[in-house]
Motif scaffolding. Structure first.
Motif, short mmCIF file in Angstrom:
data_model
loop_
_atom_site.label_atom_id
_atom_site.label_comp_id
_atom_site.label_asym_id
_atom_site.label_seq_id
_atom_site.Cartn_x
_atom_site.Cartn_y
_atom_site.Cartn_z
N SER A 156 -6.14 0.25 -0.35
CA SER A 156 -5.45 0.37 0.94
C SER A 156 -6.42 0.52 2.10
N MET A 183 -4.25 6.00 -9.24
CA MET A 183 -4.16 6.68 -7.94
C MET A 183 -5.39 6.38 -7.10
N ALA A 224 -5.40 2.64 -5.94
CA ALA A 224 -4.45 2.35 -4.87
C ALA A 224 -5.02 2.81 -3.53
N ARG A 225 -5.60 3.98 -3.50
CA ARG A 225 -6.18 4.49 -2.25
C ARG A 225 -7.34 3.61 -1.79
N LEU A 246 1.06 3.95 -3.00
CA LEU A 246 0.73 5.35 -2.74
C LEU A 246 1.93 6.27 -2.95
N ALA A 256 0.83 -1.20 0.00
CA ALA A 256 0.00 0.00 0.00
C ALA A 256 0.87 1.26 0.00
N GLU A 257 1.88 1.27 0.86
CA GLU A 257 2.72 2.47 0.93
C GLU A 257 3.45 2.71 -0.38
N THR A 283 2.16 5.83 -7.56
CA THR A 283 1.12 6.39 -8.43
C THR A 283 1.12 7.93 -8.47
#
Length: 362
Positions: free
Chosen positions: A330, A323, A326-327, A298, A294-295, A301
Motif C-alpha cells: 500500500s 499483514m 499488505a502494508r 488492510l 489496499a483498504e 488481514t
C-alpha cells in the motif's frame, strides 16, 4: 447482462498461475523470505511457463493478454507469496513506463536485453516527490526502499516524465525490510548516475502510473483473498462451545464481510483493467482500484489474524506475513493517499454517470 466469467484463455492462465503458486511458492514462502529470493528453479519454471510474459507485448515475446491478464496472474501469485510475485517478473512495473512513454524502441533497447537474463530485475521508482533530481544527464538522490537486491534496470517516473537510469554499478545497501522480503529490499543512492533515456510525456506518465497502481491492486487482492480463505478454513476447524467458531454469529458476520471485501476489490481491479485494454481513460479507475484493494487488504488481514487468535502471531501460519505484505504494497508508487486524491480529481472532473467499463453511455 454483466458477465463476470473470464474468457477461456484467461481462465487457463488463472488456473496455471494458481497451480504454480500453490505447488511452488506457498510451500517455501518462509524459505524465500529468509533467502530474499525465490530460487533459480522457480525462476526458470516461471519463465518457461511465461507467467510474467503473459501481458508483455509480442515484440518482447509476450502473449499480449493485456491488463486483465496481468491482473489475473498477479492476484494468483500474490495469493501464494506477493514478494515472490515481484521477484518472478524481470521487468516488473518498469515495463509500463517504457511502453507508455518510449514505445517499441524503448522496449527493444531497455527491456529486451533483460529477457532471458537469469535473475534479472527491473524496478519503476516513483519520483513524484522529487527526491531524485535529474540535471545535465545525471541523477542524484536517494531511494529509501526498493523491493529488490539487484537492479538491472531502474526507471524513474513522475507526473510528466520518465527516465532510465544506468543501473550497472549502482550501490544497493541491503535492508531487512518489513514486507515483500522474497523480492529483496535495498536502499539505492544515486550520485551522478548517468541517465540513459528521458521522455517528457504527461499523458504517458499518467497511464504508466495507472498501470503500476493496478499491479499493486491485483497483488493486494491476492493477499486479502489468501488471508480470508485461510482464516475461514481455520474457523471451520476450531471448535468452541460445541460447534465450529465460524458458526457463531459475530464471526460468521466477519467472515462474510471479509469475503465481500475481496470480491468488491477484485471487481474494481477487473473493471479498471478492462478500461485499460479498451484504451479508455482509466487513470481514475486504476487509482480507485488501488485505494479499495489496499483498504480492504488492510481490513481483511488484521481480522484474519484475530480469527486465528494467538496462532495468528506465530510463523506457523502466514497471516502475520500477509499483514506485513499488505502494508508494504500500500506504500508503493506514491501510496494510497496520492491515489485517493487522483481518483477524486478524476471523479469531479467528469459529470458522466458512474458505470462499469463498457456500460457507460457514449
Amino acid at each position: 447482462m454483466i458477465d463476470f466469467d473470464l474468457d477461456p484463455a484467461l481462465e487457463l492462465l488463472r488456473e496455471t498461475a494458481r497451480r504454480f503458486g500453490a505447488e511452488r511458492l506457498r510451500p517455501r514462502e518462509r524459505e524465500s523470505e529468509a533467502a530474499r529470493a525465490v530460487g533459480a528453479p522457480n525462476l526458470a519454471a516461471a519463465a518457461e511457463i511465461g507467467l510474467a510474459a503473459a501481458a508483455w507485448p509480442e515484440s518482447l515475446g509476450g502473449a499480449a493478454l493485456g491488463a486483465l491478464g496481468r491482473a489475473v496472474v498477479l492476484e494468483e501469485l500474490a495469493a501464494a507469496d506477493p514478494g515472490a510475485a515481484l521477484a518472478l517478473d524481470p521487468l516488473g512495473p518498469a515495463v509500463h513506463a517504457l511502453a507508455e512513454l518510449g514505445g517499441e524502441p524503448a522496449l527493444r533497447t531497455h527491456a529486451g536485453p533483460l529477457i532471458g537474463r537469469p535473475g534479472a530485475r527491473a524496478w519503476l521508482a516513483w519520483n513524484g516527490d522529487g527526491r531524485v533530481t535529474l540535471r545535465g544527464g545525471r541523477a542524484d538522490g536517494r531511494l529509501p526502499w526498493v523491493p529488490a537486491d539487484r537492479l538491472d534496470l531502474l526507471v524513474l517516473l513522475d507526473r510528466d516524465a520518465a527516465a532510465v537510469v544506468e543501473a550497472d554499478g549502482l550501490p544497493l545497501a541491503p535492508l531487512r525490510g518489513a514486507g515483500l522480503r522474497a523480492a529483496g529490499a535495498s536502499e539505492v543512492v544515486l550520485a551522478g548516475a548517468p541517465v540513459r533515456a528521458w521522455w517528457v510525456h504527461p499523458r504517458g506518465a499518467r497511464r504508466a502510473l495507472a498501470r503500476a497502481r493496478l499491479d499493486l491492486a491485483a497483488l493486494l487482492v491476492g493477499v486479502a483473498r489468501a488471508a480470508a480463505e485461510l482464516s475461514r478454513a481455520y474457523a471451520l476447524q476450531r471448535v468452541a462451545f460445541g460447534r465450529p467458531i465460524a458458526h457463531h454469529q459475530a464471526l460468521a458476520f466477519l467472515i462474510a464481510d471479509m469475503a465481500s471485501a475481496v470480491d468488491g476489490a477484485r471487481l474494481l481491479v477487473h473493471d479498471a483493467a478492462l478500461r485499460l485494454d479498451a484504451e479508455e481513460d482509466a487513470d481514475g479507475a486504476c487509482a480507485a482500484a488501488f485505494v479499495e484493494a489496499a483498504e480492504q487488504a488492510l481490513f481483511v488481514t488484521p481480522n484474519a489474524l484475530q480469527i486465528l487468535g494467538g496462532h495468528g502471531f506465530v510463523q506457523d501460519y502466514p497471516i502475520e506475513k500477509w499483514m506485513r505484505e499488505a502494508r508494504a504494497l500500500s506504500l508503493l508508487h506514491g501510496g494510497v493517499d496520492a491515489a485517493r486524491e487522483d481518483a477524486g480529481r478524476a471523479l469531479v472532473a467528469s459529470d458522466a454517470p458512474l458505470a462499469l467499463a463498457g456500460t457507460a453511455p457514449r
